[in-house]
Design a protein around this motif. Sequence first.
Motif, PDB file in Angstrom:
ATOM      1  N   LEU A 104      10.133  12.148   0.902  1.00 46.65           N
ATOM      2  CA  LEU A 104      10.278  12.889  -0.352  1.00 46.65           C
ATOM      3  C   LEU A 104      10.262  11.922  -1.539  1.00 46.65           C
ATOM      4  N   PRO A 105       9.908  12.410  -2.712  1.00 46.20           N
ATOM      5  CA  PRO A 105       9.924  11.518  -3.882  1.00 46.20           C
ATOM      6  C   PRO A 105      11.351  11.058  -4.185  1.00 46.20           C
ATOM      7  N   ARG A 106      11.448   9.847  -4.710  1.00 44.52           N
ATOM      8  CA  ARG A 106      12.787   9.318  -5.027  1.00 44.52           C
ATOM      9  C   ARG A 106      13.096   9.584  -6.480  1.00 44.52           C
ATOM     10  N   LYS A 107      14.269  10.164  -6.681  1.00 42.44           N
ATOM     11  CA  LYS A 107      14.625  10.651  -8.010  1.00 42.44           C
ATOM     12  C   LYS A 107      14.662   9.559  -9.065  1.00 42.44           C
ATOM     13  N   ARG A 108      15.002   8.303  -8.627  1.00 44.88           N
ATOM     14  CA  ARG A 108      15.176   7.300  -9.677  1.00 44.88           C
ATOM     15  C   ARG A 108      13.883   6.957 -10.398  1.00 44.88           C
ATOM     16  N   PHE A 109      12.759   7.381  -9.833  1.00 48.65           N
ATOM     17  CA  PHE A 109      11.497   7.156 -10.537  1.00 48.65           C
ATOM     18  C   PHE A 109      11.139   8.311 -11.463  1.00 48.65           C
ATOM     19  N   TYR A 110      11.973   9.302 -11.468  1.00 48.63           N
ATOM     20  CA  TYR A 110      11.679  10.486 -12.299  1.00 48.63           C
ATOM     21  C   TYR A 110      12.841  10.802 -13.233  1.00 48.63           C
ATOM     22  N   THR A 120       9.231  17.805 -13.919  1.00 52.18           N
ATOM     23  CA  THR A 120       8.214  18.674 -13.326  1.00 52.18           C
ATOM     24  C   THR A 120       7.391  17.894 -12.306  1.00 52.18           C
ATOM     25  N   GLU A 121       7.042  16.642 -12.663  1.00 55.77           N
ATOM     26  CA  GLU A 121       6.277  15.796 -11.741  1.00 55.77           C
ATOM     27  C   GLU A 121       7.039  15.593 -10.438  1.00 55.77           C
ATOM     28  N   TYR A 122       8.348  15.393 -10.560  1.00 58.38           N
ATOM     29  CA  TYR A 122       9.178  15.198  -9.377  1.00 58.38           C
ATOM     30  C   TYR A 122       9.099  16.435  -8.463  1.00 58.38           C
ATOM     31  N   VAL A 123       9.272  17.602  -9.066  1.00 60.00           N
ATOM     32  CA  VAL A 123       9.270  18.831  -8.260  1.00 60.00           C
ATOM     33  C   VAL A 123       7.905  19.027  -7.598  1.00 60.00           C
ATOM     34  N   LYS A 124       6.854  18.706  -8.332  1.00 65.06           N
ATOM     35  CA  LYS A 124       5.493  18.799  -7.778  1.00 65.06           C
ATOM     36  C   LYS A 124       5.370  17.929  -6.529  1.00 65.06           C
ATOM     37  N   GLU A 125       5.812  16.668  -6.662  1.00 63.79           N
ATOM     38  CA  GLU A 125       5.766  15.730  -5.542  1.00 63.79           C
ATOM     39  C   GLU A 125       6.618  16.239  -4.387  1.00 63.79           C
ATOM     40  N   ARG A 126       7.780  16.754  -4.734  1.00 66.87           N
ATOM     41  CA  ARG A 126       8.711  17.227  -3.713  1.00 66.87           C
ATOM     42  C   ARG A 126       8.075  18.358  -2.903  1.00 66.87           C
ATOM     43  N   ILE A 127       7.427  19.283  -3.612  1.00 68.77           N
ATOM     44  CA  ILE A 127       6.812  20.418  -2.917  1.00 68.77           C
ATOM     45  C   ILE A 127       5.658  19.936  -2.042  1.00 68.77           C
ATOM     46  N   SER A 128       4.812  19.047  -2.588  1.00 73.72           N
ATOM     47  CA  SER A 128       3.659  18.641  -1.771  1.00 73.72           C
ATOM     48  C   SER A 128       4.114  17.816  -0.562  1.00 73.72           C
ATOM     49  N   SER A 129       5.188  17.021  -0.706  1.00 76.33           N
ATOM     50  CA  SER A 129       5.709  16.286   0.448  1.00 76.33           C
ATOM     51  C   SER A 129       6.234  17.255   1.501  1.00 76.33           C
ATOM     52  N   LEU A 130       6.963  18.277   1.035  1.00 79.02           N
ATOM     53  CA  LEU A 130       7.513  19.250   1.982  1.00 79.02           C
ATOM     54  C   LEU A 130       6.397  20.012   2.696  1.00 79.02           C
ATOM     55  N   ARG A 131       5.313  20.292   1.948  1.00 77.42           N
ATOM     56  CA  ARG A 131       4.189  21.003   2.570  1.00 77.42           C
ATOM     57  C   ARG A 131       3.563  20.156   3.666  1.00 77.42           C
ATOM     58  N   VAL A 132       3.485  18.842   3.420  1.00 79.37           N
ATOM     59  CA  VAL A 132       2.896  17.946   4.420  1.00 79.37           C
ATOM     60  C   VAL A 132       3.818  17.836   5.635  1.00 79.37           C
ATOM     61  N   ALA A 133       5.111  17.692   5.376  1.00 78.18           N
ATOM     62  CA  ALA A 133       6.075  17.485   6.459  1.00 78.18           C
ATOM     63  C   ALA A 133       6.302  18.758   7.279  1.00 78.18           C
ATOM     64  N   ASN A 134       6.148  19.916   6.662  1.00 74.79           N
ATOM     65  CA  ASN A 134       6.393  21.182   7.349  1.00 74.79           C
ATOM     66  C   ASN A 134       5.174  22.088   7.240  1.00 74.79           C
ATOM     67  N   GLU A 180       0.819  -1.214   0.000  1.00 73.39           N
ATOM     68  CA  GLU A 180       0.000   0.000   0.000  1.00 73.39           C
ATOM     69  C   GLU A 180       0.859   1.273   0.000  1.00 73.39           C
ATOM     70  N   VAL A 181       2.163   1.125   0.300  1.00 78.42           N
ATOM     71  CA  VAL A 181       3.043   2.295   0.317  1.00 78.42           C
ATOM     72  C   VAL A 181       3.453   2.647  -1.116  1.00 78.42           C
ATOM     73  N   ASN A 182       3.392   3.909  -1.416  1.00 74.56           N
ATOM     74  CA  ASN A 182       3.788   4.361  -2.741  1.00 74.56           C
ATOM     75  C   ASN A 182       5.304   4.214  -2.877  1.00 74.56           C
ATOM     76  N   PRO A 183       5.772   3.387  -3.796  1.00 80.13           N
ATOM     77  CA  PRO A 183       7.206   3.119  -3.857  1.00 80.13           C
ATOM     78  C   PRO A 183       8.020   4.327  -4.352  1.00 80.13           C
ATOM     79  N   THR A 184       7.337   5.290  -5.014  1.00 83.55           N
ATOM     80  CA  THR A 184       8.108   6.416  -5.540  1.00 83.55           C
ATOM     81  C   THR A 184       8.456   7.420  -4.441  1.00 83.55           C
TER      82      THR A 184
END
Lengths: 255, 417
Positions: free
Chosen positions: A16-22, A102-116, A5-9
Amino acid sequence: MSETEVNPTISKSTGLPRKRFYRARAHSNPLSDSHFPVPISPSHVDYSFHYPQLFPSSGQADSSKRIQFADVGCGFGGLLISLSTLFPETLMIGMELRDKVTEYVKERISSLRVANPGQYQNVSVVRTNSMKYIPNYFGKGQLSKMFFLFPDPHFKEKNHRRRVISPFLLDEYAYVLEVGGIIYTITDVEELGDWMKSCLENHPMFEALTRKELVADPVVELLSSATEEGQKVARNGGQTFQAVFRRIVPSDQPS
Amino acid sequence: MDSEPKKDVEVAPALIAVHPDQCSVAVAVGQHLRVFDLAAGDAASLTDDSDAVAFHTDNIRAICFGAKGKLFVSAGDDKTVKVWSTQSWRCITTVSSEKRVSAVAISNDGNFVCFADKFGLVWIVDLDPPSRDKKPSPLLSHYCSIITSLEFSPDGRFILSADRDFKIRVTNLPNKPLNGAHQIQSFCLGHSEFVSCLAFVQGQECPEGLLLSGSGDSTVRLWNVDSGALFDTCEVALKAGLLEDNGKAEEHGHAVTDICTVLDGLLVAVAIQSLQGIILLSCNVSEKTLSVTKVVSVVGEAFVPTCLGSSPSTGKLWMVTGVSSLPGCSYPALARVRVISDIDIEQEPVVLGDDNIPGGEKLLETLQGTASVDDNAFLAAAEAVKTAMCHLLIKKQYPSENRESRKKCRNDRKLKG
């Protein structure tokens, strides 16, 4: 790794999103007719989509607040993330042509928003060809800073017109920058560094910052330290070439 | 979808330009440039001192009169720009372009000619001092976009350039334009398809003029060039009843192909793809609004104008339809000229018969070339022009599955394989 159930990316340790998927090709042809939505004019840019906490309902919240920083070719977004906390009151946007990145940066920002909670609300990213559509995103004199960090060097003379800093594109950058606004460029390719510097020097609407001003500007040191590309150059002990210029009123005509 | 023959793309519409004092009328179709001197009542004979066999060797894409009628320019796919004196109809300057030319304009003082190439670069040529061969200097650039129209503002402060990426750029014209025009005044943004044509309306309340633009989105819009603000939008195809059949009709069916101000800008004539006639708009300069006055139909023959022309003070509108070449048709350089007279707010406009046209038979013989061709050829011509315009100016959309297969057969990969 059995939990399905965990998103592997998304990395479990950092969230944070993992770069190797992007992964994406390092180069993209800015001349090709790509297909992505483009706002008809700057007033059509959906601020509530990019900055949902600051613009809760579509548009109305604080219409006086506009995007002021643009990171053109933001890559994986390292600079934006650093700038976001350094200028928490300023809206900023990254523009990137490669959709996976772009998708990576989007994910990165939304993860950071959740974490902080409460942080990183002033930063967003958009997939676009900035060489064609800058005027669709920003009005006259809207921006106070523009960043062009480690752009594609396009070595062949035939491909020089694909360079993101060029005499003609500087006209558009001068249009969207306010008088006194600053354009930051950096590269690890000496030839491109010389090119960007000479384009800016020869343009009537830009002047170089003095050494003193460069030292006083907290953003300048981020150019080489905050981005993934800059860190790579530093790791390899490479050299970088900066050109930082200010938008001025040309002497030939009053603005 | 993209397997259609390349020939379709290459056809060029017939163009018309009228001298500001209606001294002469020029028609360009294919590589032929035909001028009729109305004052003398005879065909003007064009001369060029260079040894070239023909004035133009490929489709002419843009013509215009300028500098109060003293000069005329023609340019096109043969990458040459020719500047003519309208006194002698002698070619006074020939300029070579690196790329095909898509638009031209003459500065109001007659000192400069600007032209745009198909890569989005606008070049400027200094006509003073006059000389036979001139080197152009780059003025400004739309990044990798086809420029469809170039226009100097009536007060000479700006040069305007419209492109296929929906935008109109308003650039300040510097004192020394040969060093480039770097200061952008505004962008006029609002069209949702390619911008096809530009025109200015002037009034006593606003001598600097308001900008009109026509587009592939079937609208004509009115702009403030200083700020780029949109004053009004007129959905001309909808108002003319072209779209009422099924709401949307076919996609891209009713692009505005040309706009032309008549009677010093009191009225604006609009040509639309598939419309046999024109639409007259009235522009209220003080209220800054546009509204449809009437639709003028050409009856008795199939006539979809490809280009419009007028001299500002007369109430006459000149129209041409035609195409450079038509696959499967024996008449190359097909053109048909019609005139609408008595255009006024109060009066009912009249589509003149061939006997009543200024210049009469002789003018028609000169400008049309061939004497008479049947209707179907002109309908086919209008259709060919429409297809060519869509191919040239509308981005092709490929479904995602199609896109993958297209990537596999990319040209650069083929070469390696």
